[in-house]
Design an enzyme around this catalytic site. Structure first.
Site, mmCIF file in Angstrom:
data_model
loop_
_atom_site.group_PDB
_atom_site.id
_atom_site.type_symbol
_atom_site.label_atom_id
_atom_site.label_comp_id
_atom_site.label_asym_id
_atom_site.label_seq_id
_atom_site.Cartn_x
_atom_site.Cartn_y
_atom_site.Cartn_z
ATOM 1 N N ASP A 154 -59.937 15.591 -20.110
ATOM 2 C CA ASP A 154 -60.809 14.608 -18.905
ATOM 3 C C ASP A 154 -60.332 15.470 -17.522
ATOM 4 O O ASP A 154 -59.411 16.205 -17.591
ATOM 5 C CB ASP A 154 -60.346 13.175 -18.738
ATOM 6 C CG ASP A 154 -59.075 12.990 -18.684
ATOM 7 O OD1 ASP A 154 -58.074 13.559 -19.240
ATOM 8 O OD2 ASP A 154 -58.587 11.945 -17.724
ATOM 9 N N GLU A 162 -56.136 11.511 -19.601
ATOM 10 C CA GLU A 162 -54.863 11.688 -19.062
ATOM 11 C C GLU A 162 -54.859 11.442 -17.511
ATOM 12 O O GLU A 162 -53.904 10.635 -16.972
ATOM 13 C CB GLU A 162 -54.505 13.022 -19.286
ATOM 14 C CG GLU A 162 -52.984 13.488 -18.718
ATOM 15 C CD GLU A 162 -52.917 13.833 -17.197
ATOM 16 O OE1 GLU A 162 -51.709 13.951 -16.717
ATOM 17 O OE2 GLU A 162 -54.035 14.256 -16.802
#
Length: 380
Positions: free
Chosen positions: A72, A134
């Site tokens: 991400d 994350e």
């Protein structure tokens, strides 16, 4: 280098902002690995809109090395980009695009190494671990680690490729993010003492947080910058109009704690202060007054021993024993908590991460390729 660059171009093309799904990117990686006869294991979130990926190359019955990265990226909303953020643009030896530094550049180098890994006779396995979410609290990797924790053989090292300019990093602080909701009682501001001003009581709690933060400065570790645990309030909101005593106020705060210090202790101290000092005065005016605390996210710190096997390995791979720490957090503490020694080392700099025109230099990408080939040579 050409393979790493081509893979990075593909990876940047997937908009994997944390609010979006990462499944297109994961499907690409799964298919890419399958084309080299490497099987992937996918661990989905509950809604099956996102997934972690785990793949192994080599003899899994012995401890190996995990190459770990998050898929991400942070949003580009409102940022003045001079290039398309989800297209790779090369200019003056730099590769621009969202995630090039944080941290698709590292993932591209890892994937570029796959053909050589498959062709080699490895004494120890190499595992590829890709996570989601994350950037919003190291959320996705936890389900992956739950699976790995049950495996009979744990890896001997995890290399998390967050951007460190390929300098070996052994430590970072842990983080706890909390929300505090203060509920008081509204009334006309002309009769303010008859109400319970939620903003003023929230301000009292924020002031106490500041005092706690000052005390945290007493315990310092010169390896970190700043060298002590920190507390800060980052978001606050409340009130409807100036002539109404506000019934509600909400603020978010975070604790970034040195390894070995428990950030939860700060939240517990503030909660005790709220319950013992602030709430009784509020409820003396309105029994419905309340103060609630909610955890938003948390991850542990990391401090790998510089004399450990993990430190020796990363020093050999990147050619440096100049171990350091970073101010930002990673998934490293979570890997370490399940018994997987962890270091942080990846291409690019966090000075470029999260900004418009994020980039990784071509030279850094090439250097990362070199580091990973050094690892491969050590595992033959």
């Amino acid at each position: 280098m050409s393979r790493s660059r081509a893979l990075l171009q593909t990876l940047v093309g997937f908009d994997t902002t944390s609010r979006e799904s990462n499944l297109q990117l994961i499907a690409f990686v799964r298919d890419y690995l399958a084309s080299h006869c490497v099987a992937s294991e996918l661990i989905y979130n509950e809604a099956r809109t996102k997934a972690n990926l785990f793949a192994s190359i080599g003899p899994v019955e012995v401890p190996g090395i995990v190459l770990s990265g998050h898929t991400d990226v942070v949003p580009v909303d409102g940022q003045p980009w001079s290039v398309p953020p989800f297209e790779l643009t090369e200019r003056d030896g730099r590769l621009f695009g969202r995630g090039t530094a944080d941290m698709k550049g590292y993932i591209a180098c890892v994937l570029a190494l796959v053909p050589a890994l498959v062709a080699a006779t490895l004494r120890r396995p190499v595992h590829i671990a890709l996570s989601y979410d994350e950037e919003v609290g190291c959320l996705g990797v936890r389900s992956l680690l739950s699976v790995l924790a049950q495996r009979p053989v744990k890896p001997m090292l995890c290399i998390i490729g967050e951007p460190t300019e390929l300098k070996p990093v052994l430590g970072h602080k842990g983080k706890l993010a909390m929300r505090c909701d203060v509920h008081g009682a509204a009334c006309h501001s002309a009769y303010a003492p008859h109400g319970v001003n939620a903003i003023e009581h929230a301000a009292e709690l924020i002031g106490e947080l500041g005092r706690i933060g000052q005390r945290l400065r007493d315990k310092q570790d010169a390896r970190f910058d700043p060298p002590f645990s920190t507390v800060q309030t980052g978001v606050i909101g409340g009130g409807k109009a100036l002539n109404i005593v506000p019934a509600d106020c909400r603020f978010d705060f975070e604790v970034r704690a040195l390894p070995g210090q428990a950030p939860q202790a700060v939240a517990d101290e503030l909660r005790a202060y709220a319950e013992q000092q602030v709430l009784p005065r509020m409820q003396a005016v309105s029994a419905q007054s309340a103060i609630r605390f909610t955890e938003l996210s948390a991850y542990p710190g990391l401090m790998t021993d510089q004399h450990s096997e993990a430190a020796e390995l990363i020093a050999a791979f990147c050619g440096s024993r100049a171990f350091g720490t970073v101010a930002f957090g990673t998934e490293g503490g979570l890997f370490d908590a399940v018994g997987i020694p962890t270091v942080v080392c990846g291409p690019g700099s966090m000075d470029q991460g999260h900004k418009p025109d994020e980039f990784v230099s071509v030279a850094q990408l090439a250097q990362c390729d070199q580091m990973l080939h050094s690892m491969l040579n050590a595992l033959r």
